[in-house]
Enzyme design. Structure first.
Site, mmCIF file in Angstrom:
data_model
loop_
_atom_site.group_PDB
_atom_site.id
_atom_site.type_symbol
_atom_site.label_atom_id
_atom_site.label_comp_id
_atom_site.label_asym_id
_atom_site.label_seq_id
_atom_site.Cartn_x
_atom_site.Cartn_y
_atom_site.Cartn_z
ATOM 1 N N GLY A 195 34.192 15.379 -41.363
ATOM 2 C CA GLY A 195 33.107 15.577 -42.333
ATOM 3 C C GLY A 195 33.660 16.136 -43.629
ATOM 4 O O GLY A 195 34.770 15.826 -44.051
ATOM 5 N N GLY A 196 32.865 17.018 -44.234
ATOM 6 C CA GLY A 196 33.246 17.571 -45.542
ATOM 7 C C GLY A 196 34.491 18.430 -45.483
ATOM 8 O O GLY A 196 35.127 18.681 -46.521
ATOM 9 N N ALA A 230 58.304 -3.560 -63.661
ATOM 10 C CA ALA A 230 58.828 -2.544 -62.754
ATOM 11 C C ALA A 230 59.997 -1.799 -63.399
ATOM 12 O O ALA A 230 60.217 -0.620 -63.142
ATOM 13 C CB ALA A 230 59.252 -3.181 -61.439
HETATM 14 C C1 HXC Z 1 28.843 25.512 -34.609
HETATM 15 C C2 HXC Z 1 30.369 24.557 -33.186
HETATM 16 C C3 HXC Z 1 30.602 23.518 -34.120
HETATM 17 C C4 HXC Z 1 29.875 23.547 -35.333
HETATM 18 C C5 HXC Z 1 31.851 23.181 -32.412
HETATM 19 N N1 HXC Z 1 31.157 24.285 -32.151
HETATM 20 N N2 HXC Z 1 31.511 22.682 -33.598
HETATM 21 N N3 HXC Z 1 29.505 25.543 -33.444
HETATM 22 N N4 HXC Z 1 29.021 24.567 -35.538
HETATM 23 N N5 HXC Z 1 30.070 22.610 -36.257
HETATM 24 C C6 HXC Z 1 31.259 25.125 -30.961
HETATM 25 C C7 HXC Z 1 30.711 24.472 -29.716
HETATM 26 O O1 HXC Z 1 29.337 24.686 -29.622
HETATM 27 C C8 HXC Z 1 31.484 25.192 -28.625
HETATM 28 O O2 HXC Z 1 30.910 26.455 -28.437
HETATM 29 C C9 HXC Z 1 32.823 25.434 -29.270
HETATM 30 O O3 HXC Z 1 32.619 25.330 -30.689
HETATM 31 C C10 HXC Z 1 33.870 24.395 -28.871
HETATM 32 O O4 HXC Z 1 33.306 23.112 -29.053
HETATM 33 P P1 HXC Z 1 33.410 21.964 -27.938
HETATM 34 O O5 HXC Z 1 32.482 20.901 -28.333
HETATM 35 O O6 HXC Z 1 33.245 22.579 -26.590
HETATM 36 O O7 HXC Z 1 34.928 21.519 -28.110
HETATM 37 P P2 HXC Z 1 35.551 20.087 -28.019
HETATM 38 O O8 HXC Z 1 35.066 19.382 -26.811
HETATM 39 O O9 HXC Z 1 37.017 20.278 -28.164
HETATM 40 O O10 HXC Z 1 34.999 19.292 -29.281
HETATM 41 C C11 HXC Z 1 35.338 19.696 -30.560
HETATM 42 C C12 HXC Z 1 34.499 18.923 -31.614
HETATM 43 C C13 HXC Z 1 32.990 19.062 -31.263
HETATM 44 C C14 HXC Z 1 34.910 17.460 -31.607
HETATM 45 C C15 HXC Z 1 34.837 19.518 -32.980
HETATM 46 O O11 HXC Z 1 32.706 20.447 -31.026
HETATM 47 C C16 HXC Z 1 32.102 18.553 -32.350
HETATM 48 O O12 HXC Z 1 31.897 17.340 -32.451
HETATM 49 N N6 HXC Z 1 31.551 19.480 -33.135
HETATM 50 C C17 HXC Z 1 30.612 19.144 -34.160
HETATM 51 C C18 HXC Z 1 31.307 18.506 -35.304
HETATM 52 C C19 HXC Z 1 30.400 18.293 -36.480
HETATM 53 O O13 HXC Z 1 29.566 17.368 -36.432
HETATM 54 N N7 HXC Z 1 30.447 19.193 -37.465
HETATM 55 C C20 HXC Z 1 29.633 19.171 -38.576
HETATM 56 C C21 HXC Z 1 30.270 18.170 -39.526
HETATM 57 S S1 HXC Z 1 29.353 18.053 -40.992
HETATM 58 P P3 HXC Z 1 31.044 27.258 -27.062
HETATM 59 O O14 HXC Z 1 30.164 28.439 -27.235
HETATM 60 O O15 HXC Z 1 30.592 26.310 -25.998
HETATM 61 O O16 HXC Z 1 32.470 27.638 -26.909
HETATM 62 C C22 HXC Z 1 30.229 19.004 -42.019
HETATM 63 C C23 HXC Z 1 29.666 19.041 -43.379
HETATM 64 C C24 HXC Z 1 30.552 19.832 -44.279
HETATM 65 O O17 HXC Z 1 31.190 19.585 -41.681
HETATM 66 C C25 HXC Z 1 30.297 19.416 -45.679
HETATM 67 C C26 HXC Z 1 31.130 20.162 -46.632
HETATM 68 C C27 HXC Z 1 31.035 19.570 -47.993
#
Ligand code: HXC
Length: 519
Positions: A171-172, A407
């Site tokens: 993502g971002g 070039a």
């Molecule tokens: C809050 C999060 C989180 C998030 C993971 N966790 N991502 N908590 N916000 N974005 C937490 C989980 O709930 C979990 O908590 C712990 O971190 C580990 O995550 P798992 O899923 O168990 O780990 P894994 O299987 O290794 O997967 C990792 C992952 C997945 C692929 C990163 O967690 C995931 O897809 N996360 C969401 C990614 C996402 O969509 N992010 C937002 C992107 S948008 P516990 O308590 O169980 O340990 C963005 C916009 C930014 O970033 C823009 C900026 C300009």
């Protein structure tokens, strides 16, 4: 509370902070073959040099019951330390705390060390391992990212910024690394993309794995987003330490000069016979590079991307120097969209950080064809031209063999303010290669000859005539576009002597808000 208890409380809090998200999550991190945020910092920095800041920071979010779940440090370890005795600032995402996701306070911790790095004029290294924006924080997290982006932009060209990706970066969150100077990924567990495979499938129907979409090898060889791929985290962090040894602390300083026992006048006889007699035969430019640099060392950047051009750092008489070299063993060393972008970015980095550039030329021209034209080779090729032309660092160019057409101009020619432009006697500096030139100049005459033998003889004669006139460095040398024709075996000495004489060079571009490089 007694003073003694207060001290015990501090010690306990420190222990707690160092546990991040707790033992279980640390075990899970290790089970994936990943190190923790602090283990990574320990490997990166000189032993015992890390001074942590903001260990007691916690998030302020109250959505979804978050006030009940707080961790000291809030998912990112930040601070300062040294690498080979030189000050650096570092942040390292702690995946064991909310998956290393970014909250507002997490972002402020990173901003604090970026601000310090700018004030002190020291590099920033960011180790990324994060699930992106902390979902519970909403726009607070987006604002936090933007605060970091703004600092990345203002620090660009002022202090070196290096991003290490040792986990998810999606993502971002990809944009902060993209705004920095170098990106390192590890072969395992490291991926970067704007949207993951599930979203790709939903939007476009494409089925693709995480690795193919945003793995280290894809980014190092196809997209060019990653400059380095590490086999594992340990070797990756060692590479970053090595990289920093070639860089200055900031744009107002020079890179450190190391002691050099490799004689500067070392002659390399093998270079006199390295080039094949047939100018269309390839050879490995890496052999030239390792023959002339101090101890034969070369720190290659973007090794797997756009391989028809080589870029990287070496030392000449201990002075850190960027090298840009066409690679005749890959697509004849042609310039195309990717190689132009790769080299332009590298030259601009060197120029921003006062690192002299040596250019080794053996280029048959730009890759022709509709694919390149539709992809905008005109603009991308112009990037490299622009980068060399705006660069005010010491620039030495050695033309080994071909230097044709546009070039020739692009590859740091004399008129782009090249300080010393040398050529080997095997150089061919011309508007184009013989076969293309004969086609244009003699096309009509050739088509009129019906007898195939006569036709071949005519082409052969005309080609020889053209080659004798242009396939050498002396026309360019007679006009002063080549400063000297040098024996290949003397290249190391001539390059070092040239750089020594121009180390105090001062060249200033016209005053303006900023230039408008063809992006
Ligand atoms: C809050 C999060 C989180 C998030 C993971 N966790 N991502 N908590 N916000 N974005 C937490 C989980 O709930 C979990 O908590 C712990 O971190 C580990 O995550 P798992 O899923 O168990 O780990 P894994 O299987 O290794 O997967 C990792 C992952 C997945 C692929 C990163 O967690 C995931 O897809 N996360 C969401 C990614 C996402 O969509 N992010 C937002 C992107 S948008 P516990 O308590 O169980 O340990 C963005 C916009 C930014 O970033 C823009 C900026 C300009």
């Amino acid at each position: 509370m007694k003073n003694e208890d207060k001290i015990k409380q501090l010690i306990d809090l420190r222990v707690k902070a160092k546990q991040g998200g707790g033992e279980k999550r640390i075990e899970a991190q290790h089970a994936k073959g990943k190190l923790t945020a602090r283990e990574r910092i320990d490997l990166l920095l000189d032993e015992g040099s890390f001074e942590e800041l903001d260990m007691f920071v916690t998030h302020r979010c109250t959505n979804f019951g978050m006030e009940k779940e707080k961790y000291l440090g809030d998912g990112v370890v930040t601070g300062q330390g040294t690498i080979n005795g030189r000050l650096v600032y570092v942040y390292s995402h702690d995946f064991t705390v909310f998956g290393g996701s970014l909250s507002e306070t997490f972002a402020m911790k990173i901003c604090k060390i970026m601000d310090l790095a700018m004030k002190m004029g020291a590099p920033v290294i960011g180790i990324n391992d994060s699930g992106g924006a902390r979902i519970q924080e909403g726009v607070g997290s987006l604002a936090g990212y933007a605060e970091i982006f703004q600092r990345n932009i203002l620090a660009s060209g002022v202090i070196p910024q290096i991003s290490v990706i040792f986990g998810p970066c999606a993502g971002g969150s990809v944009y902060s690394p993209a705004l920095t100077d170098f990106i390192m990924m590890s072969e395992e567990n490291s991926y970067m993309f704007i949207t993951g495979p599930k979203v790709v499938k939903a939007v476009t129907g494409e089925d693709i794995s995480v690795e193919a979409l945003g793995g280290a090898n894809m980014h190092a060889s196809r997209s060019g987003v990653a400059h380095f791929v590490a086999e594992n985290e340990e070797s990756g962090l060692a590479t970053i330490r090595d990289l920093l040894s070639y860089l200055p602390q900031n744009n107002l300083e020079d890179a450190p000069i190391t002691e050099c026992d490799d004689p500067i006048e070392r002659k390399e006889d093998s270079l006199n016979s390295l080039l094949p007699e047939n100018p269309n035969q390839p050879y490995d430019m890496m052999q030239v590079i390792s023959s002339i640099t101090d101890y034969g060392d070369f720190f290659e950047v973007h090794a797997d991307y756009a391989k028809s051009i080589i870029v990287g750092f070496a030392r000449f008489d201990g002075v850190s120097t960027g090298i840009v070299a066409n690679q005749p063993s890959q697509m004849a060393g042609i310039l195309d969209i990717e190689s132009s972008r790769k080299a332009a970015r590298f030259v601009r980095f060197c120029d921003a950080f006062n690192i002299p550039v040596l250019t080794l030329v053996d280029v048959p021209g730009f890759l022709p064809g509709s694919g390149q034209e539709q992809g905008g080779i005109i603009v991308h090729g112009a990037k490299l031209l622009f980068a060399y032309g705006e660069a005010t660092i010491p620039k030495v160019t050695v033309t080994l063999r071909k230097s044709y057409g546009g070039a020739h101009d692009v590859m740091s020619c004399k008129q782009l303010r090249g300080d010393f432009n040398y050529a080997w006697p095997t150089a061919e500096i011309a508007v184009m290669g013989a076969s293309g030139a004969i086609e244009v100049l003699e096309g009509k005459a050739i088509s009129k000859i019906e007898n195939p033998e006569e036709k071949a003889k005519f082409i052969q004669e005309k080609t020889k005539e053209y080659q004798e006139a242009f396939a050498n460095p002396y026309q360019a040398a007679s006009m002063g576009y080549i400063d000297d024709v040098i024996e290949p075996r003397n290249t190391r000495f001539r390059v070092i002597r040239a750089f020594r004489s121009i180390q105090t060079k001062k060249e200033v571009n016209p005053s303006r808000k900023h230039n408008n490089i063809p992006l």
